[in-house]
Motif scaffolding. Structure first.
Motif, mmCIF file in Angstrom:
data_model
loop_
_atom_site.group_PDB
_atom_site.id
_atom_site.type_symbol
_atom_site.label_atom_id
_atom_site.label_comp_id
_atom_site.label_asym_id
_atom_site.label_seq_id
_atom_site.Cartn_x
_atom_site.Cartn_y
_atom_site.Cartn_z
ATOM 1 N N ALA A 178 11.370 104.537 -18.480
ATOM 2 C CA ALA A 178 11.635 103.112 -18.239
ATOM 3 C C ALA A 178 11.536 102.314 -19.535
ATOM 4 C CB ALA A 178 10.662 102.560 -17.197
ATOM 5 N N TYR A 179 10.507 102.579 -20.330
ATOM 6 C CA TYR A 179 10.306 101.836 -21.568
ATOM 7 C C TYR A 179 11.410 102.126 -22.587
ATOM 8 C CZ TYR A 179 8.370 100.266 -25.968
ATOM 9 O OH TYR A 179 8.204 99.657 -27.183
ATOM 10 N N PHE A 180 11.630 103.409 -22.866
ATOM 11 C CA PHE A 180 12.573 103.755 -23.933
ATOM 12 C C PHE A 180 14.036 103.530 -23.546
ATOM 13 C CE2 PHE A 180 8.854 106.079 -25.584
ATOM 14 C CZ PHE A 180 8.832 105.511 -26.843
ATOM 15 N N LEU A 181 14.372 103.658 -22.287
ATOM 16 C CA LEU A 181 15.730 103.347 -21.856
ATOM 17 C C LEU A 181 15.985 101.841 -21.929
ATOM 18 C CD1 LEU A 181 18.404 104.445 -20.773
ATOM 19 C CD2 LEU A 181 17.494 104.158 -18.478
ATOM 20 N N ALA A 182 15.015 101.061 -21.483
ATOM 21 C CA ALA A 182 15.171 99.602 -21.518
ATOM 22 C C ALA A 182 15.167 99.066 -22.938
ATOM 23 C CB ALA A 182 14.064 98.939 -20.705
ATOM 24 N N ALA A 183 14.629 99.824 -23.869
ATOM 25 C CA ALA A 183 14.570 99.383 -25.260
ATOM 26 C C ALA A 183 15.897 99.558 -26.000
ATOM 27 C CB ALA A 183 13.470 100.149 -25.985
ATOM 28 N N GLY A 243 9.965 96.893 -23.050
ATOM 29 C CA GLY A 243 10.881 97.658 -23.886
ATOM 30 C C GLY A 243 12.108 96.859 -24.278
ATOM 31 N N HIS A 244 12.614 96.074 -23.334
ATOM 32 C CA HIS A 244 13.786 95.242 -23.618
ATOM 33 C C HIS A 244 13.463 94.164 -24.648
ATOM 34 C CE1 HIS A 244 17.565 93.162 -22.877
ATOM 35 N NE2 HIS A 244 16.866 92.049 -22.761
ATOM 36 N N CYS A 245 12.309 93.565 -24.533
ATOM 37 C CA CYS A 245 11.922 92.463 -25.433
ATOM 38 C C CYS A 245 11.426 92.947 -26.790
ATOM 39 C CB CYS A 245 10.855 91.607 -24.767
ATOM 40 S SG CYS A 245 11.443 90.735 -23.318
ATOM 41 N N PHE A 246 10.776 94.102 -26.820
ATOM 42 C CA PHE A 246 10.186 94.608 -28.057
ATOM 43 C C PHE A 246 10.651 96.054 -28.279
ATOM 44 C CE2 PHE A 246 7.208 91.593 -26.131
ATOM 45 C CZ PHE A 246 7.174 90.635 -27.119
#
Length: 107
Positions: A10-15, A99-102
């Motif tokens: 979730a974190y790395f995909l959204a990033a 992830g999207h924001c940072f």
């Protein structure tokens, strides 16, 4: 253990910075160095519009769609294919926003 895997996904995909990637790939511009410097759809539209207005609209719409999907797809997969609970899904959603924001890809 499966929860941690989904948290990382979730974190790395959204990033993933889709605005930056699409503008660089199709319009050959670095949107961080023009317009507002943002990697979002509005700046994609603003910067690419200067050289190719028709492409700018397509890329900004694609950026919005991909940004939405990168948060939604992992949640849907976790819930419907793996049956993960609400607390895991909420944690994934929060990590997707972070992830999207940072994005670590922009360092």
């Amino acid at each position: 253990m499966i929860n941690i895997v989904f948290y990382l996904i979730a974190y790395f995909l959204a990033a993933l910075p889709f605005g930056l990637v699409l503008a660089r790939l199709f319009a050959k511009v670095d949107i961080r160095s023009a317009g507002s410097g943002s990697i979002g759809a509005t700046n994609v539209l603003r910067v690419v519009k200067e050289s190719n207005p028709a492409l700018a609209k397509k890329l900004s719409i694609a950026t919005i769609a991909l940004d939405a999907l990168k948060g939604l797809v992992p949640l849907v997969v976790a819930k419907y294919y793996f049956g993960l609970g609400d607390s895991v899904l909420w944690t994934m959603a929060v990590l997707a926003v972070i992830g999207h924001c940072f994005s670590p890809y922009l360092l």
